[in-house]
Write a protein that holds these residues in place. Sequence first.
Motif, short mmCIF file in Angstrom:
data_model
loop_
_atom_site.label_atom_id
_atom_site.label_comp_id
_atom_site.label_asym_id
_atom_site.label_seq_id
_atom_site.Cartn_x
_atom_site.Cartn_y
_atom_site.Cartn_z
N GLY A 21 0.69 -1.24 -0.09
CA GLY A 21 -0.04 0.00 -0.01
C GLY A 21 0.70 1.41 -0.16
N PHE A 22 2.31 1.08 0.31
CA PHE A 22 2.98 2.42 0.28
C PHE A 22 3.02 3.16 -1.27
N VAL A 23 2.57 2.48 -2.40
CA VAL A 23 2.60 3.16 -3.68
C VAL A 23 1.57 4.10 -3.60
N ASN A 24 0.21 3.80 -2.87
CA ASN A 24 -0.59 4.65 -2.70
C ASN A 24 -0.36 6.17 -2.02
N ALA A 25 0.35 5.59 -0.94
CA ALA A 25 0.87 6.59 -0.04
C ALA A 25 1.99 7.76 -0.64
N MET A 26 2.59 6.95 -1.54
CA MET A 26 3.85 7.90 -1.98
C MET A 26 3.84 8.04 -3.51
N ARG A 27 2.67 8.00 -3.94
CA ARG A 27 2.33 8.16 -5.42
C ARG A 27 3.27 9.18 -6.18
N ASP A 28 3.60 10.40 -5.51
CA ASP A 28 4.20 11.29 -6.25
C ASP A 28 5.74 11.23 -6.15
N LEU A 29 6.38 10.57 -5.30
CA LEU A 29 7.62 10.21 -4.89
C LEU A 29 8.64 10.35 -6.17
N ARG A 30 8.23 9.81 -7.19
CA ARG A 30 9.02 9.75 -8.39
C ARG A 30 9.30 11.19 -9.02
N GLN A 31 8.44 11.90 -8.85
CA GLN A 31 8.83 13.18 -9.40
C GLN A 31 9.77 13.98 -8.39
N ALA A 32 9.92 13.59 -7.31
CA ALA A 32 10.71 14.34 -6.11
C ALA A 32 11.96 13.63 -6.03
N THR A 33 12.45 12.40 -6.22
CA THR A 33 13.73 11.87 -6.16
C THR A 33 13.71 10.69 -7.05
N THR A 34 15.12 10.29 -7.13
CA THR A 34 15.60 9.27 -7.97
C THR A 34 16.16 8.03 -7.12
N ALA A 35 15.90 6.98 -7.86
CA ALA A 35 16.93 5.75 -7.10
C ALA A 35 18.42 6.01 -7.12
N GLY A 36 19.05 4.97 -6.08
CA GLY A 36 20.46 5.35 -6.01
C GLY A 36 20.93 5.35 -4.58
N GLY A 37 22.19 5.45 -4.06
CA GLY A 37 22.63 5.44 -2.99
C GLY A 37 24.18 5.86 -3.02
N MET A 38 24.25 6.94 -1.99
CA MET A 38 25.46 7.50 -1.73
C MET A 38 25.69 7.84 -0.36
N LEU A 39 26.77 7.84 0.21
CA LEU A 39 27.24 8.06 1.69
C LEU A 39 27.66 9.70 1.43
N TYR A 40 26.96 10.38 2.42
CA TYR A 40 27.45 12.01 2.38
C TYR A 40 27.78 11.84 3.85
N VAL A 41 29.24 12.93 3.85
CA VAL A 41 29.90 13.12 5.05
C VAL A 41 30.29 14.79 5.13
N PHE A 42 29.83 15.34 6.45
CA PHE A 42 29.81 16.76 6.39
C PHE A 42 30.69 17.06 7.63
N ALA A 43 31.77 17.84 7.52
CA ALA A 43 32.42 18.40 8.68
C ALA A 43 31.57 19.37 9.43
N LEU A 44 31.57 19.36 10.65
CA LEU A 44 30.79 20.49 11.43
C LEU A 44 31.81 21.59 11.69
N PRO A 45 31.38 22.83 11.57
CA PRO A 45 32.19 23.95 11.71
C PRO A 45 32.35 24.24 13.22
N GLY A 46 33.52 24.52 13.54
CA GLY A 46 33.80 25.09 14.73
C GLY A 46 33.88 23.70 15.77
N ALA A 47 34.17 22.78 15.10
CA ALA A 47 34.22 21.32 15.82
C ALA A 47 35.71 20.64 15.50
N GLY A 48 36.55 21.62 15.22
CA GLY A 48 37.89 20.90 14.79
C GLY A 48 38.60 20.33 15.84
N SER A 49 39.82 19.84 15.67
CA SER A 49 40.72 19.18 16.51
C SER A 49 40.92 19.94 17.78
N ARG A 50 41.35 19.36 18.97
CA ARG A 50 41.33 20.11 20.22
C ARG A 50 42.86 19.69 20.70
#
Length: 124
Positions: A95-124
């Motif tokens: 039933g998720f297809v019914n709930a997420m019917r317009d998801l195809r217009q908002a995103t694509t399939a795929g997979g990627m790991l994103y890593v972000f450095a936090l500002p001001g949290a450098g080495s101490r």
Amino acid sequence: MWEIPEHFPVWSGALATAGDVVFYGTMDGWFKAVDARSGKELWRFKTSSGVIGQPISYRGPDGQQYVAVLAGVGGWAGAIVSANLDPRDGTAALGFVNAMRDLRQATTAGGMLYVFALPGAGSR
């Protein structure tokens, strides 16, 4: 205290930091940081696919604090995209297809790991 309306359900979970920042991802591919006390958006980044992975935070060997999240819509909630299901079959993916019917217009399939450095949290 506050809430943030999103177009699709939030499947990523949330990560709250000691610095009062909450990170979460959306099914349409946004990875966001909000103020833990007010819910005000502080930052956002558009990923290549919907975010259903849980964000994590860690201190790297360089002493820098990082936040990472895996983007790649899938599972029952993202099956209309990842399995290319027919949106006319409202019973598909439990039933998720019914709930997420317009998801195809908002995103694509795929997979990627994103890593972000936090500002001001450098080495101490």
